[in-house]
Motif scaffolding. Structure first.
Motif, PDB file in Angstrom:
ATOM      1  N   HIS A 232      -8.617  11.447 -16.070  1.00 41.99           N
ATOM      2  CA  HIS A 232      -8.189  12.159 -17.279  1.00 41.99           C
ATOM      3  C   HIS A 232      -8.245  11.307 -18.552  1.00 41.99           C
ATOM      4  O   HIS A 232      -8.004  11.822 -19.644  1.00 41.99           O
TER       5      HIS A 232
ATOM      6  N   TRP B  45      -1.964  20.858 -22.916  1.00 40.43           N
ATOM      7  CA  TRP B  45      -2.099  19.850 -21.856  1.00 40.43           C
ATOM      8  C   TRP B  45      -1.441  20.386 -20.592  1.00 40.43           C
ATOM      9  O   TRP B  45      -0.220  20.398 -20.468  1.00 40.43           O
TER      10      TRP B  45
ATOM     11  N   ASP C 122      -5.565  19.332 -15.880  1.00 37.01           N
ATOM     12  CA  ASP C 122      -5.517  18.344 -14.805  1.00 37.01           C
ATOM     13  C   ASP C 122      -5.123  19.103 -13.544  1.00 37.01           C
ATOM     14  O   ASP C 122      -4.101  19.807 -13.542  1.00 37.01           O
TER      15      ASP C 122
ATOM     16  N   ASP D 131      -0.702  19.826 -17.002  1.00 40.07           N
ATOM     17  CA  ASP D 131      -0.714  18.578 -16.240  1.00 40.07           C
ATOM     18  C   ASP D 131       0.705  18.323 -15.718  1.00 40.07           C
ATOM     19  O   ASP D 131       1.680  18.670 -16.389  1.00 40.07           O
TER      20      ASP D 131
ATOM     21  N   ASP E 252       0.916  11.765 -19.709  1.00 38.15           N
ATOM     22  CA  ASP E 252      -0.198  10.910 -20.165  1.00 38.15           C
ATOM     23  C   ASP E 252       0.088  10.354 -21.563  1.00 38.15           C
ATOM     24  O   ASP E 252      -0.762  10.358 -22.448  1.00 38.15           O
TER      25      ASP E 252
END
Ligand SMILES: [Mn+2]
Length: 322
Positions: free
Chosen positions: A98, A121, A242, A123, A127
């Protein structure tokens, strides 16, 4: 309708576990096994050359491993995204790890330097580490931080090498625009495995988070509407998916699986709902790792989601939302 362009990024320099570079091929095999023999050849594609040969050498810089190679990838990926958008395409980025998403965001901002770019995002992870805070030194935990031009020195506990700092600053400045995005224009969906340093930033900047429970309780349609509403001041929207946003019970073929995630149906409806907005200009899919999987399960699960997303992008349903 904008024609889709596949952007294939087989880099896995940013991950701590090997195998994410094989995710694209795992998806292709899943397509063949699903009987969709020509799925990936329906649109043109671009292969971004990788630097995975560096994996045969010992990683040097501890708090941002292989950051020099990742910087090379960032130059290539951002330029590819910029060209894809400028030539009227809808880039669908199939990535390894990623970390590449920071380069996709950079390329999007470089294509539209005067526009506000929103980021969705999806996920399990935020991150949102920097070399100053990262416990692992894996750059796939840092793409949003560098897009936000954030160091998070308030939570600093790593003493980083001058060369790490130099490359980190280069990553933040890629394309000559920094920051690329603002905290207000970031939305997390399915976030559930964060560290204290990330929680600090999320709280400090009051970032909008939709936990899995909210998706389940309020329904996907409501979360899509609230997300687009939150990003209503943005001109364009980039979606990063993700696969570890999905439940670990479904998605074990990924580097860092996390329990209590989205179902594959929720993920599919979520992407379709968001992609119905014409503001969405780019989609990325990351972290499929067939080496960690049994019988290509994660790719088999993700392929119908990708197929459905592609149908939405090329379909007539896309509407302009106010
Ligand atoms: Mn991620």
């Amino acid at each position: 309708m904008k024609p889709i362009q596949w952007i294939r990024v087989r880099s896995e320099l940013g991950a701590g576990t090997r195998g994410a570079s094989l995710g694209i091929d795992a998806l292709k095999i899943a397509a063949i096994n699903a009987g969709d023999l020509d799925f990936f050849s329906r649109f043109e594609g671009i292969e971004v050359a990788d630097e995975n040969h560096l994996l045969h050498m010992q990683a040097d810089l501890n708090y941002a491993k292989r950051i020099a190679g990742i910087h090379t990838m960032y130059e290539r990926i951002s330029q590819t995204i910029l060209r894809s958008l400028h030539t009227g395409h809808f880039p669908v980025v199939m990535s390894g790890d990623h970390s590449s998403a920071g380069a996709t965001i950079a390329g999007t901002k470089m294509a539209y330097p005067d526009k506000r770019i929103g980021v969705v995002w999806i996920d399990a992870h935020a991150d949102l580490h920097s070399p100053y805070t990262s416990p692992s030194g894996n750059v796939h935990g840092m793409p949003l931080t560098l897009s936000l031009n954030e160091d998070n020195l308030d939570c600093r506990h790593n003493e980083i090498h001058p060369s790490t700092r130099e490359y980190w600053n280069k990553l933040k400045a890629i394309g000559g625009i920094s920051p690329k995005i603002y905290y207000n224009d970031l939305v997390y969906i399915a976030l559930r495995d964060t560290e204290a340093e990330e929680d600090y930033l999320i709280k400090k900047h009051n970032v909008r988070v939709f936990p899995v429970e909210e998706v389940t309780d309020n329904g996907v349609t409501k979360v899509v509407a609230d997300t687009l509403d939150h990003l209503s001041n943005c001109d364009f929207i980039y979606i990063s998916f993700d696969v570890d946003s999905m439940d670990a019970g479904l998605a074990r073929g990924t580097g860092t699986p996390v329990a209590n995630g989205l179902s594959n149906n929720q993920a599919r409806h979520l992407l379709n709902g968001l992609l119905a907005s014409q503001k969405v200009c780019c989609l990325e899919l990351a972290e499929i790792n067939p080496l960690l999987d049994l019988e290509n399960q994660i790719a088999r699960l993700t392929f119908p989601i990708l197929k459905s997303a592609v149908e939405t992008i090329v379909g007539e349903e896309r509407e302009v939302r106010e």
